[in-house]
Design a protein around this motif. Structure first.
Motif, PDB file in Angstrom:
ATOM      1  N   GLY A   1       0.804  -1.272   0.037  1.00 42.65           N
ATOM      2  CA  GLY A   1      -0.005  -0.004   0.023  1.00 42.65           C
ATOM      3  C   GLY A   1       0.811   1.296   0.020  1.00 42.65           C
ATOM      4  O   GLY A   1       1.938   0.997   0.289  1.00 42.65           O
ATOM      5  N   THR A   2       0.344   2.487  -0.161  1.00 38.72           N
ATOM      6  CA  THR A   2       0.978   3.700  -0.166  1.00 38.72           C
ATOM      7  C   THR A   2       0.303   4.406   1.113  1.00 38.72           C
ATOM      8  O   THR A   2      -0.842   4.533   1.363  1.00 38.72           O
ATOM      9  CB  THR A   2       0.291   4.367  -1.648  1.00 38.72           C
ATOM     10  OG1 THR A   2       0.499   3.729  -2.707  1.00 38.72           O
ATOM     11  CG2 THR A   2       0.911   5.681  -1.554  1.00 38.72           C
ATOM     12  N   PRO A   3       1.544   4.988   1.579  1.00 39.90           N
ATOM     13  CA  PRO A   3       1.076   5.746   3.146  1.00 39.90           C
ATOM     14  C   PRO A   3       0.215   6.969   2.864  1.00 39.90           C
ATOM     15  O   PRO A   3       0.118   7.501   1.610  1.00 39.90           O
ATOM     16  CB  PRO A   3       2.314   6.322   3.455  1.00 39.90           C
ATOM     17  CG  PRO A   3       3.669   5.446   2.544  1.00 39.90           C
ATOM     18  CD  PRO A   3       2.947   4.825   1.490  1.00 39.90           C
ATOM     19  N   LEU A   4      -0.714   7.013   3.706  1.00 43.54           N
ATOM     20  CA  LEU A   4      -1.790   7.993   3.432  1.00 43.54           C
ATOM     21  C   LEU A   4      -1.217   9.657   3.565  1.00 43.54           C
ATOM     22  O   LEU A   4      -0.405   9.827   4.522  1.00 43.54           O
ATOM     23  CB  LEU A   4      -2.956   7.782   4.495  1.00 43.54           C
ATOM     24  CG  LEU A   4      -3.626   6.467   4.438  1.00 43.54           C
ATOM     25  CD1 LEU A   4      -4.709   6.299   5.557  1.00 43.54           C
ATOM     26  CD2 LEU A   4      -4.232   6.026   3.146  1.00 43.54           C
ATOM     27  N   THR A   5      -1.585  10.381   2.550  1.00 48.35           N
ATOM     28  CA  THR A   5      -1.299  11.635   2.573  1.00 48.35           C
ATOM     29  C   THR A   5      -2.321  12.491   3.744  1.00 48.35           C
ATOM     30  O   THR A   5      -3.113  11.890   4.320  1.00 48.35           O
ATOM     31  CB  THR A   5      -1.537  12.410   1.455  1.00 48.35           C
ATOM     32  OG1 THR A   5      -3.108  12.264   1.222  1.00 48.35           O
ATOM     33  CG2 THR A   5      -1.013  11.556   0.412  1.00 48.35           C
ATOM     34  N   SER A   6      -1.759  13.440   4.183  1.00 44.36           N
ATOM     35  CA  SER A   6      -2.442  14.307   5.192  1.00 44.36           C
ATOM     36  C   SER A   6      -3.920  14.680   4.636  1.00 44.36           C
ATOM     37  O   SER A   6      -4.988  14.557   5.622  1.00 44.36           O
ATOM     38  CB  SER A   6      -1.798  15.407   5.507  1.00 44.36           C
ATOM     39  OG  SER A   6      -1.659  16.302   4.397  1.00 44.36           O
ATOM     40  N   GLY A   7      -4.108  14.694   3.401  1.00 48.91           N
ATOM     41  CA  GLY A   7      -5.416  14.958   2.855  1.00 48.91           C
ATOM     42  C   GLY A   7      -6.384  13.933   2.876  1.00 48.91           C
ATOM     43  O   GLY A   7      -7.632  14.099   3.334  1.00 48.91           O
ATOM     44  N   ILE A   8      -5.979  12.625   2.746  1.00 48.67           N
ATOM     45  CA  ILE A   8      -6.716  11.635   2.834  1.00 48.67           C
ATOM     46  C   ILE A   8      -7.282  11.108   4.305  1.00 48.67           C
ATOM     47  O   ILE A   8      -8.260  10.891   4.594  1.00 48.67           O
ATOM     48  CB  ILE A   8      -6.222  10.298   2.162  1.00 48.67           C
ATOM     49  CG1 ILE A   8      -6.037  10.446   0.708  1.00 48.67           C
ATOM     50  CG2 ILE A   8      -6.840   8.896   2.698  1.00 48.67           C
ATOM     51  CD1 ILE A   8      -5.501   9.445   0.004  1.00 48.67           C
ATOM     52  N   ARG A   9      -6.064  11.459   5.354  1.00 48.77           N
ATOM     53  CA  ARG A   9      -6.324  11.143   6.783  1.00 48.77           C
ATOM     54  C   ARG A   9      -7.260  12.246   7.136  1.00 48.77           C
ATOM     55  O   ARG A   9      -8.104  11.696   7.852  1.00 48.77           O
ATOM     56  CB  ARG A   9      -4.991  11.335   7.446  1.00 48.77           C
ATOM     57  CG  ARG A   9      -3.814  10.368   7.106  1.00 48.77           C
ATOM     58  CD  ARG A   9      -2.886  10.289   8.428  1.00 48.77           C
ATOM     59  NE  ARG A   9      -2.457  11.498   8.353  1.00 48.77           N
ATOM     60  CZ  ARG A   9      -1.086  12.017   7.875  1.00 48.77           C
ATOM     61  NH1 ARG A   9      -0.695  11.257   7.059  1.00 48.77           N
ATOM     62  NH2 ARG A   9      -0.783  13.104   8.163  1.00 48.77           N
ATOM     63  N   SER A  10      -7.204  13.431   6.604  1.00 51.04           N
ATOM     64  CA  SER A  10      -8.389  14.701   7.294  1.00 51.04           C
ATOM     65  C   SER A  10      -9.744  14.148   6.621  1.00 51.04           C
ATOM     66  O   SER A  10     -10.670  14.138   7.295  1.00 51.04           O
ATOM     67  CB  SER A  10      -7.976  15.807   6.633  1.00 51.04           C
ATOM     68  OG  SER A  10      -6.597  16.192   7.375  1.00 51.04           O
ATOM     69  N   ALA A  11      -9.616  13.626   5.600  1.00 48.01           N
ATOM     70  CA  ALA A  11     -11.136  13.313   4.682  1.00 48.01           C
ATOM     71  C   ALA A  11     -11.529  12.044   5.529  1.00 48.01           C
ATOM     72  O   ALA A  11     -12.689  12.057   5.844  1.00 48.01           O
ATOM     73  CB  ALA A  11     -10.624  12.876   3.342  1.00 48.01           C
ATOM     74  N   ILE A  12     -10.699  11.121   6.059  1.00 48.02           N
ATOM     75  CA  ILE A  12     -11.350  10.030   6.771  1.00 48.02           C
ATOM     76  C   ILE A  12     -11.810  10.483   8.078  1.00 48.02           C
ATOM     77  O   ILE A  12     -13.175  10.134   8.342  1.00 48.02           O
ATOM     78  CB  ILE A  12     -10.088   9.089   6.930  1.00 48.02           C
ATOM     79  CG1 ILE A  12      -9.906   8.199   5.626  1.00 48.02           C
ATOM     80  CG2 ILE A  12     -10.680   8.011   8.073  1.00 48.02           C
ATOM     81  CD1 ILE A  12      -8.683   7.384   5.922  1.00 48.02           C
ATOM     82  N   TRP A  13     -11.323  11.232   8.809  1.00 42.85           N
ATOM     83  CA  TRP A  13     -11.780  11.669   9.950  1.00 42.85           C
ATOM     84  C   TRP A  13     -13.206  12.637   9.754  1.00 42.85           C
ATOM     85  O   TRP A  13     -14.248  12.455  10.717  1.00 42.85           O
ATOM     86  CB  TRP A  13     -10.693  12.525  10.775  1.00 42.85           C
ATOM     87  CG  TRP A  13      -9.726  11.700  11.316  1.00 42.85           C
ATOM     88  CD1 TRP A  13      -8.468  11.533  10.998  1.00 42.85           C
ATOM     89  CD2 TRP A  13      -9.818  11.015  12.656  1.00 42.85           C
ATOM     90  NE1 TRP A  13      -7.889  10.728  11.990  1.00 42.85           N
ATOM     91  CE2 TRP A  13      -8.770  10.337  12.867  1.00 42.85           C
ATOM     92  CE3 TRP A  13     -11.152  10.971  13.492  1.00 42.85           C
ATOM     93  CZ2 TRP A  13      -8.684   9.330  13.917  1.00 42.85           C
ATOM     94  CZ3 TRP A  13     -10.888   9.968  14.684  1.00 42.85           C
ATOM     95  CH2 TRP A  13      -9.572   9.182  14.712  1.00 42.85           C
TER      96      TRP A  13
END
Length: 304
Positions: A152-164
């Motif tokens: 897998g690819t480490p999550l970017t800060s944007g994806i992490r923020s979107a998840i939350w």
């Protein structure tokens, strides 16, 4: 049998038990059995074994199951802290115990002292969080409990923020749905997907409450579709984040369709079954989003 197998068994028992509590709680609300035991708690109308009325049986069964699951969870808590090796498992079992106790206290308060619809709706939300913690605990002892897959690819800060943000927003939509139930506003919109035959109905009373919930669910679908497309472009299909995003999309679509089924079955014999299905699907969706939140936290530690 080694202790790790016992940890797995009790973790899964806690998860299944908490899921049962969640569904039974929704059944109590839908059948208006919350006052089936009067103002007494933990007794039912002053008796240890209540009178055999439908309302008292449903309410007291919910209390009984909650007590049994509480004992299972307590044993699970002890096993995890004494024999468990993973720190995240201790966080999950601790969170499950905290929110289970909190929802039991709120349930008792709702019986002894009349509560507003807004407060009663929060009771379901807390039960949902307790279930999510037990689900995460059970996943620790499966392949999904590992960190992001090596491919897998480490999550970017944007994806992490979107998840939350999506997870928090989903919780708000869940609360709105519980508020619809506790205010008996389900009949505010006849027909689906239109509300009373209109795209935008007269926004008053029960119609306003139901319409806001429908609008919130539609926006949740849009957000999850966008999230899935972003993840699909950047991650391989075997990645845990991709799999969770895929199931989030499937479950939110099924959840919205089940909401339509609830509306169309209003006043018919299968309305209760439709309502239970609606509860089951939203529980599964919130559980998957909670898992994504954990993956986001793990990814941040990995790349940070």
């Amino acid at each position: 049998m080694n202790m790790q197998k016992w940890l797995k068994r009790f973790s899964f028992a806690s998860m299944y038990g908490m899921f049962l509590i969640l569904v039974m709680g929704a059944l109590v609300t839908k059948t208006e059995s919350g006052r089936g035991c009067g103002d007494d708690w933990p007794l039912c109308n002053g008796k240890f074994v209540p009178a055999y009325t439908i309302e008292s049986f449903i309410e007291y069964s919910h209390r009984f199951v909650t007590g049994i699951v509480g004992i299972i969870l307590l044993v699970n808590l002890i096993l995890v802290f004494v024999y468990g090796k993973r720190k995240d498992a201790k966080w999950f079992v601790g969170g499950a115990m905290f929110f289970t106790i909190l929802q039991a206290i709120l349930g008792a308060m709702a019986v002894i002292w009349p509560q507003s619809s807004a407060t009663l709706a929060l009771h379901f939300g807390i039960s949902l969080v307790a279930f999510a913690f037990t689900l995460l605990l059970a996943l620790v002892y499966t392949r999904f409990g590992t960190m992001l897959s090596r491919e897998g690819t480490p999550l970017t800060s944007g994806i992490r923020s979107a998840i939350w943000l999506i997870s928090i927003y989903c919780y708000i939509v869940v609360y709105l749905g519980a508020f619809v139930r506790h205010t008996n506003s389900g009949g505010g919109c006849y027909g689906w997907p239109l509300c009373n035959g209109q795209v935008i109905p007269e926004l008053t009373g029960a119609t306003l409450i139901v319409f806001i919930h429908r609008l919130g669910a539609a926006l949740l679908l849009v957000f999850i579709i966008w999230f899935y497309l972003v993840v699909r472009r950047s991650m391989q299909t075997q990645n845990n984040v991709f799999q969770a995003a895929k199931w989030s999309l499937i479950l939110v679509v099924l959840q919205i369709l089940s909401g339509g089924y609830v509306t169309l079955s209003y006043g018919y014999d299968w309305y209760l079954l439709a309502s239970m299905l609606h509860t089951i699907l939203i529980s599964a969706l919130f559980g998957v989003l909670s898992y994504l939140c954990v993956l986001a936290l793990q990814s941040k530690r990995t790349i940070g």
